[in-house]
Design a protein around this motif. Structure first.
Motif, mmCIF file in Angstrom:
data_model
loop_
_atom_site.group_PDB
_atom_site.id
_atom_site.type_symbol
_atom_site.label_atom_id
_atom_site.label_comp_id
_atom_site.label_asym_id
_atom_site.label_seq_id
_atom_site.Cartn_x
_atom_site.Cartn_y
_atom_site.Cartn_z
ATOM 1 N N ARG A 1 -6.773 0.243 -2.639
ATOM 2 C CA ARG A 1 -5.938 1.021 -1.646
ATOM 3 C C ARG A 1 -5.304 2.159 -2.338
ATOM 4 N NH1 ARG A 1 -5.273 -0.364 3.976
ATOM 5 N NH2 ARG A 1 -3.157 0.506 4.749
ATOM 6 N N ASN B 1 -9.338 -6.241 14.764
ATOM 7 C CA ASN B 1 -8.925 -5.157 14.026
ATOM 8 C C ASN B 1 -8.809 -5.208 12.609
ATOM 9 O OD1 ASN B 1 -7.870 -2.593 13.290
ATOM 10 N ND2 ASN B 1 -6.201 -2.743 14.777
ATOM 11 N N THR C 1 -12.951 -10.204 6.121
ATOM 12 C CA THR C 1 -12.601 -9.263 7.016
ATOM 13 C C THR C 1 -13.624 -8.769 7.903
ATOM 14 O OG1 THR C 1 -11.092 -8.185 5.470
ATOM 15 C CG2 THR C 1 -11.593 -6.857 7.433
ATOM 16 N N GLU D 1 -7.647 -3.297 10.269
ATOM 17 C CA GLU D 1 -6.606 -2.691 9.731
ATOM 18 C C GLU D 1 -5.316 -3.575 9.718
ATOM 19 O OE1 GLU D 1 -6.436 0.507 8.591
ATOM 20 O OE2 GLU D 1 -8.451 0.694 8.922
ATOM 21 N N ILE D 2 -5.344 -4.556 10.538
ATOM 22 C CA ILE D 2 -4.317 -5.727 10.407
ATOM 23 C C ILE D 2 -4.708 -7.184 10.061
ATOM 24 C CG2 ILE D 2 -2.207 -4.441 11.646
ATOM 25 C CD1 ILE D 2 -3.394 -5.833 14.200
ATOM 26 N N THR D 3 -6.024 -6.935 9.393
ATOM 27 C CA THR D 3 -6.391 -8.106 8.827
ATOM 28 C C THR D 3 -6.046 -8.472 7.491
ATOM 29 O OG1 THR D 3 -8.267 -8.349 10.467
ATOM 30 C CG2 THR D 3 -8.615 -9.579 8.542
ATOM 31 N N GLU E 1 5.162 -2.341 9.706
ATOM 32 C CA GLU E 1 4.006 -2.236 10.523
ATOM 33 C C GLU E 1 2.956 -3.098 10.022
ATOM 34 O OE1 GLU E 1 3.245 -0.619 13.418
ATOM 35 O OE2 GLU E 1 5.695 0.096 13.090
ATOM 36 N N ILE E 2 3.090 -3.534 8.887
ATOM 37 C CA ILE E 2 2.008 -4.596 8.365
ATOM 38 C C ILE E 2 2.733 -5.771 7.778
ATOM 39 C CG2 ILE E 2 -0.113 -2.889 7.762
ATOM 40 C CD1 ILE E 2 0.839 -2.787 4.930
ATOM 41 N N ILE F 1 -6.201 -5.997 2.574
ATOM 42 C CA ILE F 1 -5.726 -5.179 3.867
ATOM 43 C C ILE F 1 -6.780 -4.409 4.445
ATOM 44 C CG2 ILE F 1 -4.190 -3.687 2.802
ATOM 45 C CD1 ILE F 1 -3.352 -5.141 6.366
ATOM 46 N N ALA F 2 -7.149 -4.317 5.487
ATOM 47 C CA ALA F 2 -8.267 -3.378 6.097
ATOM 48 C C ALA F 2 -9.494 -3.504 5.429
ATOM 49 C CB ALA F 2 -7.598 -1.930 6.234
#
Lengths: 67, 67, 67, 67, 67, 67
Positions: free
Chosen positions: D62, B36, B26, B38-40, F38-39, D54-55
């Motif tokens: 998470r 970004n 990331t 957040e959406i990786t 969203e993801i 993610i992120a």
């Protein structure tokens, strides 16, 4: 510099069959394209029959119906 | 908006190492491309050594021969 | 014996940035897992923004709307 | 002649849900593009939450943090 | 019900060579596993040499250096 | 946290059809699994008919023969 990914349904594939797939795919790339086998990678993914769909239904369901 | 898929042989990868791979991949996309985080998405596939071939043979076989 | 696939939207990625991604991903696998860089493969796929969807719409549409 | 690969975190997906994903993805390709369902393949990969990032962190981590 | 994905660097692969890869990969699955060729799919991805990395550098750079 | 990859032959897919595939695949994951749109990522790969094989021959060849 090829990478080959083989996806098949998980159905008792033996270690010998895996070697045959790896060897055969590598030879194919060498024979057709003259690729260097030393950096030819083959990855076999075995997929549960519940997770493989064809014609809108899983292989599991398709086989139950065909019996 | 990147997606990274890491395929490695299944050999006792720990949860900590997985976190390091996810975090490192990331950060790489953020650092090089300003993506970004957040959406990786990062997905790690662990592959049995029987199912991974290099130079025409499985990693399993290659290691047995090298011992 | 790792294989890394990086998918990103096609947006003028330079040759230098591609080298940085390839080098960075390879170093990550070496640092975290002690993998041999000589047989570490990285493949970068650049995807048109029309063909990449997030949150139910393409990146193309999302950007037009955000302008 | 489409191939659809759905990757999701492994979290108790039922056989019924898998059939719904396979049927829905096949119908989507038929409806939008007029594809022949007989040769439309859908493969579902379930990924452990440790292996999905993610992120910059795993889904496992998470979720623990969000509790 | 196999799916084979072959990734190679983009270097003037001819239509005849593509037919040979498709035919060879299909026959391999038929010979080793008795798979039905009618539903065996082969997809060939040609990757620019800038986008393919091995040993931490792109194939483009590796070749320039080797000349 | 799903990722959907749709591979189809490259045959004049329009931007509208791509939006429909992205929207449809995202809704499928929301409807069946309650995933967060969203993801949810959708990537469409368009493959030349020379590079897609079924039943041991390319789609290009299959179509020429069927004409």
């Amino acid at each position: 510099m090829p990478y080959v990914n083989i996806k098949i349904t998980r159905e008792g594939l033996t270690a010998v069959q895996k070697e045959q797939l790896i060897q055969g795919a590598t030879e194919l790339l060498v024979d057709v394209l003259g690729k260097n086998p030393e950096i030819t990678v083959v990855v076999i993914d075995e997929i549960n029959t519940d997770n493989w769909g064809i014609a809108g239904e899983s292989v599991t369901k398709r086989r139950q119906r065909d019996e």
